[in-house]
Design a protein around this motif. Structure first.
Motif, mmCIF file in Angstrom:
data_model
loop_
_atom_site.group_PDB
_atom_site.id
_atom_site.type_symbol
_atom_site.label_atom_id
_atom_site.label_comp_id
_atom_site.label_asym_id
_atom_site.label_seq_id
_atom_site.Cartn_x
_atom_site.Cartn_y
_atom_site.Cartn_z
ATOM 1 N N THR A 9 42.090 41.140 27.445
ATOM 2 C CA THR A 9 42.234 40.818 28.885
ATOM 3 C C THR A 9 42.731 39.561 28.962
ATOM 4 O O THR A 9 43.383 39.415 30.444
ATOM 5 N N ALA A 10 42.761 38.489 28.221
ATOM 6 C CA ALA A 10 43.448 37.302 28.396
ATOM 7 C C ALA A 10 44.764 37.197 28.511
ATOM 8 O O ALA A 10 45.466 36.331 28.845
ATOM 9 N N ASP A 11 45.325 38.330 27.910
ATOM 10 C CA ASP A 11 46.854 38.657 28.067
ATOM 11 C C ASP A 11 47.116 39.085 29.407
ATOM 12 O O ASP A 11 48.552 39.237 29.494
ATOM 13 N N GLY A 12 46.353 39.163 30.450
ATOM 14 C CA GLY A 12 46.848 39.524 31.821
ATOM 15 C C GLY A 12 46.460 41.067 32.128
ATOM 16 O O GLY A 12 45.620 41.431 31.515
ATOM 17 N N ASP A 119 52.498 41.883 38.521
ATOM 18 C CA ASP A 119 51.368 41.245 37.528
ATOM 19 C C ASP A 119 50.362 40.397 38.178
ATOM 20 O O ASP A 119 49.477 40.107 37.529
ATOM 21 N N ASP A 120 50.579 40.126 39.325
ATOM 22 C CA ASP A 120 49.204 39.522 39.993
ATOM 23 C C ASP A 120 47.784 40.165 40.170
ATOM 24 O O ASP A 120 48.132 41.437 40.474
ATOM 25 N N PHE A 121 46.958 39.417 40.193
ATOM 26 C CA PHE A 121 45.477 40.030 40.227
ATOM 27 C C PHE A 121 44.515 39.169 40.576
ATOM 28 O O PHE A 121 44.808 37.782 40.225
ATOM 29 N N HIS A 122 43.681 39.316 41.498
ATOM 30 C CA HIS A 122 42.523 38.361 41.491
ATOM 31 C C HIS A 122 41.535 38.762 40.734
ATOM 32 O O HIS A 122 41.078 40.053 40.293
ATOM 33 N N CYS A 123 40.486 37.995 40.249
ATOM 34 C CA CYS A 123 39.493 38.120 39.484
ATOM 35 C C CYS A 123 38.324 37.084 39.756
ATOM 36 O O CYS A 123 38.377 36.104 40.637
ATOM 37 N N GLY A 129 41.084 36.301 31.407
ATOM 38 C CA GLY A 129 42.325 35.722 32.169
ATOM 39 C C GLY A 129 42.576 34.986 33.129
ATOM 40 O O GLY A 129 43.490 34.897 33.710
ATOM 41 N N SER A 130 41.314 34.362 33.617
ATOM 42 C CA SER A 130 41.244 33.766 34.865
ATOM 43 C C SER A 130 42.218 32.324 34.845
ATOM 44 O O SER A 130 42.495 32.020 35.922
ATOM 45 N N ALA A 131 42.535 32.162 33.682
ATOM 46 C CA ALA A 131 43.618 30.699 33.760
ATOM 47 C C ALA A 131 44.902 30.977 33.634
ATOM 48 O O ALA A 131 45.725 30.082 33.758
ATOM 49 N N ARG A 132 45.318 32.317 33.662
ATOM 50 C CA ARG A 132 46.612 32.784 33.631
ATOM 51 C C ARG A 132 47.326 32.371 34.803
ATOM 52 O O ARG A 132 46.574 32.337 36.130
ATOM 53 N N PRO A 133 48.645 32.090 35.033
ATOM 54 C CA PRO A 133 49.311 31.849 36.417
ATOM 55 C C PRO A 133 49.002 32.789 37.504
ATOM 56 O O PRO A 133 49.174 32.679 38.552
ATOM 57 N N GLU A 134 49.258 34.055 36.860
ATOM 58 C CA GLU A 134 49.371 35.192 37.820
ATOM 59 C C GLU A 134 47.853 35.750 38.255
ATOM 60 O O GLU A 134 47.676 36.577 39.152
#
Length: 267
Positions: A9-12, A119-123, A129-134
């Motif tokens: 999941t950290a991959d986006g 690619d964008d998502f709310h979480c 993956g919360s630290a990802r830019p998207e």
């Protein structure tokens, strides 16, 4: 209730979509939602296919039935994408028409496969993956449900604007169908788990997203436990819109049809 694991999941968003069998591309025979909503041509073609299928299956194709089926089938595209990601991954993807696509089945002409192109998502803050830019982090599940509701409403509004001039169904009926599609999809996402606990989690998601009436949606969640004919209790809901299947030869009115429920005394 299923929550995302740390695996991948950290991959986006891409691993989430793979687990849910949602595509990331638009093959040649698929349609992007933004293309479908761009003008009347796509819905005219789809209605022609749907009318032909109804005639082959039932011998008749009442216009209101075809319009109601098309409405429900289209609205389940953004509703099911949102429900699947919320239920299984606790993520909400973009539901913009440009970022969703679907394939219409070769037999019964309904969307039988879906794609998420953004690619964008709310979480939640705990998402790996919360630290990802998207990723956009929200404070809790109630806030995540509000994002899903708002994104679905925006897509449904685009559909109502595009389809209303081409149908005999009124705008209130179209928004009732949008309400049904959202609650049904949240409930369905839980039922896919195959256990009472999984179904209950889907019911809880519906109560979370539709905890009140959010106009132009026409109802809060109506899911409730009712006694079945065999004495067991099962989840059921009151439909907000009519599918007009009763206009087809030998087809009865659906359980929970708003036409008949309105005539029944309150329990």
């Amino acid at each position: 209730m299923t929550h995302p694991s740390t695996r991948e999941t950290a991959d986006g968003l891409a691993p989430s979509l793979r687990r849910l069998d949602l595509r990331r591309d638009v093959p040649a025979d698929w349609i992007r939602c933004s293309t479908a909503l761009a003008g009347p041509a796509f819905f005219d073609d789809w209605r022609t296919r749907l009318t032909g299928w109804l005639r082959r299956e039932y011998g008749e194709a009442p216009p209101r039935t075809a319009d109601a089926y098309l409405t429900a089938w289209y609205l389940h595209v953004p509703a099911q994408v949102g429900a699947l990601l919320l239920h299984h991954e606790r993520r909400v993807p973009t539901l913009r028409p440009a970022d969703l696509a679907f394939r219409i089945g070769a037999g019964q002409p309904y969307p039988d496969a879906l794609a998420v192109l953004g690619d964008d998502f709310h979480c939640l803050p705990t998402d790996p993956g919360s630290a990802r830019p998207e990723a956009t982090v929200v404070r809790d599940e109630r806030a995540l449900a509000a994002v899903l509701r708002a994104r679905y409403l925006a897509h449904a509004a685009r559909f109502v604007q595009a389809y209303a001039p081409a149908t005999r169904l009124g705008r209130r009926t179209l928004w009732a169908a949008a309400t049904d599609a959202l609650e049904n999809s949240l409930w369905w996402a839980g039922r896919q788990g195959g256990t009472p606990e999984a179904e209950g989690a889907g019911v809880a998601d519906a109560a979370l997203v539709l905890d009140a009436v959010y106009p132009p949606l026409t109802s809060a969640s109506t899911l409730r436990l009712a006694e079945a004919a065999d004495g067991t209790r099962e989840w059921t809901r009151r439909r907000e819109s009519c599918c007009f299947s009763y206009l087809l030869p030998a087809e009865p009115e659906c359980d929970g049809c708003p036409r008949t429920c309105a005539r029944r005394p309150s329990s």
